[in-house]
Enzyme design. Sequence first.
Site, PDB file in Angstrom:
ATOM      1  CG  PHE A 150      -0.255   0.268   2.552  1.00 49.44           C
ATOM      2  CD1 PHE A 150       0.098   1.543   2.950  1.00 49.44           C
ATOM      3  CD2 PHE A 150       0.026  -0.778   3.417  1.00 49.44           C
ATOM      4  CE1 PHE A 150       0.729   1.776   4.169  1.00 49.44           C
ATOM      5  CE2 PHE A 150       0.646  -0.564   4.631  1.00 49.44           C
ATOM      6  CZ  PHE A 150       1.004   0.714   5.016  1.00 49.44           C
ATOM      7  CE  LYS A 174      -3.167  -8.565  -3.807  1.00 54.67           C
ATOM      8  NZ  LYS A 174      -3.644  -7.617  -2.705  1.00 54.67           N
ATOM      9  CD  GLU A 177      -6.055  -5.833   0.568  1.00 57.10           C
ATOM     10  OE1 GLU A 177      -6.028  -6.436   1.655  1.00 57.10           O
ATOM     11  OE2 GLU A 177      -5.122  -5.907  -0.271  1.00 57.10           O
ATOM     12  CB  SER A 227       5.344  -7.262   6.315  1.00 54.89           C
ATOM     13  OG  SER A 227       4.536  -8.407   6.094  1.00 54.89           O
ATOM     14  CB  CYS A 282      10.650  -1.011   3.035  1.00 53.90           C
ATOM     15  SG  CYS A 282      11.238  -0.776   1.345  1.00 53.90           S
ATOM     16  CD  GLU A 383       9.020  -2.736   8.098  1.00 51.52           C
ATOM     17  OE1 GLU A 383       9.481  -2.088   7.150  1.00 51.52           O
ATOM     18  OE2 GLU A 383       8.447  -3.835   7.967  1.00 51.52           O
TER      19      GLU A 383
END
Length: 500
Positions: A150, A174, A177, A227, A282, A383
């Site tokens: 995201f 993909k 969402e 992640s 990240c 994280e």
Amino acid sequence: MTKTVNHWIGGKTVEGTSGQYGPVTDPATGAVTTQVALASADEVGAAVAAAKAAYATWGTSSLAQRTAVLFRYRALLDVHRDDIAALITAEHGKVHSDALGEVARGLEIVELACGITTQLKGELSTQVSNRVDVSSIRQSLGVVAGITPFNFPAMVPMWMFPLAIACGNTFVLKPSEKDPSAANLLAELAAEAGLPDGVLNVVHGDKVAVDALLNHPDVAAVSFVGSTPIARYIHATASANGKRVQALGGAKNHMLVLPDADLDAAADAAVSAAYGSAGERCMAISAVVAVGAIGDELVAKIRERAEKIKIGPGNDPTSEMGPLITAAHRDKVASYVTGAAAQGAEVVLDGTGHTVEGFEDGHWIGLSLLDKVSTDSDAYRDEIFGPVLCVLRVESYEDGVALMNASPFGNGTAIFTRDGGAARRFQLEIQAGMVGVNVPIPVPVGYHSFGGWKDSLFGDHHIYGNDGVHFYTRGKVTTTRWPDPADAPAGVDLGFPRNH
């Protein structure tokens, strides 16, 4: 009626048929603005089938055809920068200038793909034995898939599919969402640029869609950014199914500040790298390691700068930091700050109670700064993925490197110093895939590859650059022997008359 984001399959919008939808929220207001169709395994199968059908012709298309489409695509993306950025701001929440920066970094990879002709050149060795030549070429894989996060809904997809299709593959994307609209616009613009139907497909969904891609026999390779726990799952599942995998995971990026560093520059860098994009990246610096006696001064300078950052809606030109993606994520980030003091940290700035006037229901959190953090605390080990910066104190360069190398993550890192010898030693000794010297976020340019070490990467290939080209192609070696025309049987004349 609520707007619905549907799939893009075979060159057109395809309405979801699963009956399952997910909410898409404006993080600045907390209001659900859109719903996104969540694909069933059958719908994912339809996208893969469209990609497989398109591969029959795209996989054998000329490099000239592919690059012509990509050049047109690059021009359209340039024209629509603001449109893409506006969708990112509306669904992710980041400020418009940050969203524009995301689009620009994605465009770098489109530009790399435009020059794919030189990247796909093969090799030839002649006369390796008597009349024997050996050649090496790289060929496309077939249908490949990308599963993206995201936090960069345009940039990370553009790190994947432009190179993949330039190499002759077809692609099923993909996206997250949580902010799906940018991906659809990217696909629509590709179609406008002349990309044949089915070469790029977008299916929205959750774990059902992800697992369908990981298990589909016609998907040859999977790229992932997200992640570490999910990266590990993606790698294990797809590899078990015989697929090629690059799965980029999480991070805990450190910035080592030596006593000789320019502390004003280091503080500027720490604030930008820790709090930019609300820390939801990240490559964020989430741990500053201060060496020697500079800690107090450095923390004071970071605090002074952090207190001036203006937080507000991403579409407000005066905002420097926007909200977090969801209320649940905001609450999780806040928990690390509220629990920090009990685990020994000094809470220099606590942003957990921050609100924005007129947008009280938004997913707001202020900037938090934790000093004297221990390596066994939750705020250091996890994280956080939010605007929380931890400062750790060490006595020496060696202690700092040992602390950093003990981390299970190895994504990016940085050193701030005026000493070239120390910087050179650091870049060789530090266990991370990307290193910055007086550069806080060392994301490589498009023609170098992005990727970490240890629990930050699962698979052998980094993303984009040369590694990206190698990931989306496979090598083939041909050994050839041809008879000399002079040895042809008598009576056959190939235009080489015998003169002896």
